[in-house]
Write a protein that holds these residues in place. Sequence first.
Motif, PDB file in Angstrom:
ATOM      1  N   GLY A  19      51.111  42.497  37.168  1.00 40.64           N
ATOM      2  CA  GLY A  19      51.213  42.547  38.715  1.00 40.64           C
ATOM      3  C   GLY A  19      50.428  41.319  39.067  1.00 40.64           C
ATOM      4  N   GLY A  20      49.830  40.368  38.645  1.00 38.23           N
ATOM      5  CA  GLY A  20      49.416  39.311  38.910  1.00 38.23           C
ATOM      6  C   GLY A  20      49.018  38.383  37.929  1.00 38.23           C
ATOM      7  N   GLY A  23      50.636  37.448  33.853  1.00 36.66           N
ATOM      8  CA  GLY A  23      51.907  38.376  33.570  1.00 36.66           C
ATOM      9  C   GLY A  23      52.889  38.285  34.739  1.00 36.66           C
ATOM     10  N   ASN A  40      54.764  46.008  34.270  1.00 39.08           N
ATOM     11  CA  ASN A  40      53.704  47.151  34.182  1.00 39.08           C
ATOM     12  C   ASN A  40      52.379  46.639  34.811  1.00 39.08           C
ATOM     13  OD1 ASN A  40      51.153  47.395  32.320  1.00 39.08           O
ATOM     14  ND2 ASN A  40      52.031  49.453  32.847  1.00 39.08           N
ATOM     15  N   GLY A  43      47.321  48.206  38.431  1.00 38.25           N
ATOM     16  CA  GLY A  43      46.704  47.529  39.741  1.00 38.25           C
ATOM     17  C   GLY A  43      45.193  47.904  39.968  1.00 38.25           C
ATOM     18  N   ASP A  75      51.536  52.673  34.707  1.00 44.80           N
ATOM     19  CA  ASP A  75      50.643  53.531  33.602  1.00 44.80           C
ATOM     20  C   ASP A  75      49.682  52.667  33.097  1.00 44.80           C
ATOM     21  OD1 ASP A  75      51.968  56.074  33.984  1.00 44.80           O
ATOM     22  OD2 ASP A  75      53.925  55.242  33.092  1.00 44.80           O
ATOM     23  N   ASN A 101      49.751  41.673  27.737  1.00 51.54           N
ATOM     24  CA  ASN A 101      48.942  40.682  28.369  1.00 51.54           C
ATOM     25  C   ASN A 101      47.952  41.532  29.168  1.00 51.54           C
ATOM     26  OD1 ASN A 101      48.950  38.342  30.320  1.00 51.54           O
ATOM     27  ND2 ASN A 101      49.416  39.815  32.020  1.00 51.54           N
ATOM     28  N   ALA A 102      48.093  42.902  29.700  1.00 50.34           N
ATOM     29  CA  ALA A 102      47.114  43.484  30.392  1.00 50.34           C
ATOM     30  C   ALA A 102      45.570  43.317  29.853  1.00 50.34           C
ATOM     31  CB  ALA A 102      47.330  44.928  30.429  1.00 50.34           C
ATOM     32  N   GLY A 103      44.760  43.198  30.666  1.00 50.70           N
ATOM     33  CA  GLY A 103      43.148  42.909  30.100  1.00 50.70           C
ATOM     34  C   GLY A 103      42.499  43.019  31.245  1.00 50.70           C
ATOM     35  N   ILE A 104      41.270  43.475  30.834  1.00 52.48           N
ATOM     36  CA  ILE A 104      39.977  43.548  31.582  1.00 52.48           C
ATOM     37  C   ILE A 104      38.952  42.829  31.157  1.00 52.48           C
ATOM     38  CG2 ILE A 104      40.706  45.845  32.677  1.00 52.48           C
ATOM     39  CD1 ILE A 104      38.289  47.106  30.718  1.00 52.48           C
ATOM     40  N   TYR A 166      34.908  41.010  24.455  1.00 50.76           N
ATOM     41  CA  TYR A 166      36.150  40.627  24.635  1.00 50.76           C
ATOM     42  C   TYR A 166      36.624  39.830  23.350  1.00 50.76           C
ATOM     43  CZ  TYR A 166      39.484  37.634  27.343  1.00 50.76           C
ATOM     44  OH  TYR A 166      40.585  36.860  28.059  1.00 50.76           O
ATOM     45  N   LYS A 170      40.029  40.141  21.146  1.00 52.71           N
ATOM     46  CA  LYS A 170      41.024  38.888  20.953  1.00 52.71           C
ATOM     47  C   LYS A 170      41.021  38.599  19.686  1.00 52.71           C
ATOM     48  CE  LYS A 170      42.271  38.630  25.480  1.00 52.71           C
ATOM     49  NZ  LYS A 170      43.344  39.432  25.890  1.00 52.71           N
ATOM     50  N   ILE A 197      44.323  29.359  28.572  1.00 48.03           N
ATOM     51  CA  ILE A 197      43.395  29.234  29.779  1.00 48.03           C
ATOM     52  C   ILE A 197      44.214  29.048  31.055  1.00 48.03           C
ATOM     53  CG2 ILE A 197      41.571  27.918  30.716  1.00 48.03           C
ATOM     54  CD1 ILE A 197      40.421  29.015  28.211  1.00 48.03           C
ATOM     55  N   SER A 200      43.171  32.429  37.181  1.00 40.19           N
ATOM     56  CA  SER A 200      43.517  33.716  37.593  1.00 40.19           C
ATOM     57  C   SER A 200      42.061  34.469  38.285  1.00 40.19           C
ATOM     58  CB  SER A 200      44.092  34.605  36.341  1.00 40.19           C
ATOM     59  OG  SER A 200      43.049  35.061  35.754  1.00 40.19           O
ATOM     60  N   THR A 203      39.210  33.850  35.921  1.00 43.80           N
ATOM     61  CA  THR A 203      38.677  32.613  35.791  1.00 43.80           C
ATOM     62  C   THR A 203      38.257  31.880  37.027  1.00 43.80           C
ATOM     63  OG1 THR A 203      40.925  31.579  35.820  1.00 43.80           O
ATOM     64  CG2 THR A 203      39.732  31.833  33.630  1.00 43.80           C
TER      65      THR A 203
HETATM   66  P1  NAD Z   1      44.371  39.274  35.681  1.00 45.90           P
HETATM   67  O1  NAD Z   1      43.305  40.049  35.782  1.00 45.90           O
HETATM   68  O2  NAD Z   1      44.955  38.672  36.698  1.00 45.90           O
HETATM   69  O3  NAD Z   1      45.585  40.089  34.735  1.00 45.90           O
HETATM   70  C1  NAD Z   1      45.487  41.382  33.961  1.00 45.90           C
HETATM   71  C2  NAD Z   1      46.389  42.582  34.617  1.00 45.90           C
HETATM   72  O4  NAD Z   1      46.194  43.372  33.870  1.00 45.90           O
HETATM   73  C3  NAD Z   1      45.907  42.962  35.856  1.00 45.90           C
HETATM   74  O5  NAD Z   1      46.620  42.943  36.964  1.00 45.90           O
HETATM   75  C4  NAD Z   1      45.399  44.395  35.662  1.00 45.90           C
HETATM   76  O6  NAD Z   1      45.547  45.292  36.841  1.00 45.90           O
HETATM   77  C5  NAD Z   1      46.043  44.732  34.608  1.00 45.90           C
HETATM   78  N1  NAD Z   1      45.561  45.639  33.739  1.00 45.90           N
HETATM   79  C6  NAD Z   1      44.101  45.845  33.266  1.00 45.90           C
HETATM   80  N2  NAD Z   1      44.106  46.909  32.430  1.00 45.90           N
HETATM   81  C7  NAD Z   1      45.344  47.534  32.486  1.00 45.90           C
HETATM   82  C8  NAD Z   1      45.606  48.778  31.810  1.00 45.90           C
HETATM   83  N3  NAD Z   1      44.788  49.617  31.214  1.00 45.90           N
HETATM   84  N4  NAD Z   1      47.110  49.134  31.979  1.00 45.90           N
HETATM   85  C9  NAD Z   1      47.786  48.415  32.801  1.00 45.90           C
HETATM   86  N5  NAD Z   1      47.509  47.198  33.416  1.00 45.90           N
HETATM   87  C10 NAD Z   1      46.173  46.771  33.328  1.00 45.90           C
HETATM   88  O7  NAD Z   1      43.975  38.243  34.501  1.00 45.90           O
HETATM   89  P2  NAD Z   1      45.040  37.321  33.658  1.00 45.90           P
HETATM   90  O8  NAD Z   1      44.093  35.958  33.525  1.00 45.90           O
HETATM   91  O9  NAD Z   1      46.393  37.124  34.309  1.00 45.90           O
HETATM   92  O10 NAD Z   1      45.011  37.785  32.332  1.00 45.90           O
HETATM   93  C11 NAD Z   1      46.235  38.105  31.430  1.00 45.90           C
HETATM   94  C12 NAD Z   1      45.915  38.206  30.149  1.00 45.90           C
HETATM   95  O11 NAD Z   1      45.559  36.813  29.481  1.00 45.90           O
HETATM   96  C13 NAD Z   1      44.783  39.042  29.709  1.00 45.90           C
HETATM   97  O12 NAD Z   1      45.018  39.623  28.425  1.00 45.90           O
HETATM   98  C14 NAD Z   1      43.232  38.118  29.534  1.00 45.90           C
HETATM   99  O13 NAD Z   1      42.520  38.498  28.757  1.00 45.90           O
HETATM  100  C15 NAD Z   1      44.353  36.835  28.948  1.00 45.90           C
HETATM  101  N6  NAD Z   1      43.643  35.625  29.006  1.00 45.90           N
HETATM  102  C16 NAD Z   1      43.512  34.869  30.099  1.00 45.90           C
HETATM  103  C17 NAD Z   1      42.887  33.721  30.310  1.00 45.90           C
HETATM  104  C18 NAD Z   1      42.694  32.877  31.306  1.00 45.90           C
HETATM  105  O14 NAD Z   1      42.100  32.067  31.436  1.00 45.90           O
HETATM  106  N7  NAD Z   1      43.011  33.573  32.542  1.00 45.90           N
HETATM  107  C19 NAD Z   1      42.210  33.335  29.212  1.00 45.90           C
HETATM  108  C20 NAD Z   1      42.312  33.942  28.043  1.00 45.90           C
HETATM  109  C21 NAD Z   1      42.912  35.099  27.979  1.00 45.90           C
END
Ligand code: NAD
Length: 307
Positions: A19-20, A23, A40, A43, A75, A101-104, A166, A170, A197, A200, A203
Amino acid sequence: MSTDTLRFDNKVVIITGAGGGLGKTYALLFASRGAKVVVNDLGGSLAGSGTSNKAADLVVKEIEANGGIAAANYDNIVTNPDGILKTAIDNFGTVHILINNAGILKDSSFAKMSESAFSDVVAVHLEGSFKLTKLCWPYFRNQNYGRIINTASPAGLYGNFGQANYSAAKLGLVGLSETLAKEGFKYNIKCNAIAPIARSRMTENLLPPNILEKLSPNKISPLVAYLGHSSNEITGAIFEVAAGFFGQIRWERSGGVYFKPNDSFTPEAILNKFKDILIFDAGTTQHPKMLNDYNKIYETTSKFEKD
Ligand code: NAD
């Protein structure tokens, strides 16, 4: 070869957390090249609280406005991974590509980290990826085709202040990917991990603006698309990718030291040889890729007399 050669017509891709951030860029890119995309996203907030259909709906609308095909799913990957797969099956009949890709984030120093901050983060990143992959696996096996991209992080590869939860999750994804690559090999299931990296909400408060402006998530998606394509043959690899840089990470073992049976196996013997154990010399280092690579060690030590 024109880049447009890498198309995904008749391919179904599930992208979690689409959603953002990263992803969303994957969803738009795959859809623009003919894939049917399950978008997926539950939100929620960066720490995982709350839910909203809006994020996934907006991405689906954007894909459809561009002439692409997508279905939204809201979901939670941890509590209802079945619902995500069901959206793929009900709308598109199968799944070919899974992007976990989802993460918190629930950052805090290790001294202050609660058990729930640890387990919640491990649950979304590692268990969520495990659960959804496990559900997709029979489809991949039966159709003799699957592409999995797991999202690791440099924080997992190297560690990072405030991210014990985290980084553990990872690096867990790296181990999961390496094993799935081996188990999936004969079924044409390729599984790789990326450590990105990018700019988003994860970061934007951590990095300075002059760095952030170079970190478009659109610089990550081309590699993810390539790894998801049928022409990709590599599996079990880890890629570090940021700001237009794309590189592979691999394990390196130092040449090491072989103690003979008549040497004393004592902590003091280790102390005496410790500097040598740490030497990464170009001529003697190895790049092990599987457990069997230990055979080299057994072979060498078995040349010594039995102790
Ligand atoms: P983001 O927060 O924009 O995207 C993560 C998305 O996952 C969000 O839209 C969130 O609503 C969704 N999400 C969280 N928990 C969920 C769940 N239980 N079920 C379904 N959806 C869920 O952050 P991002 O930077 O786009 O991160 C994407 C991935 O890349 C993550 O796994 C993050 O750990 C990884 N990552 C990002 C960076 C970075 O620099 N941005 C660096 C290393 C790894």
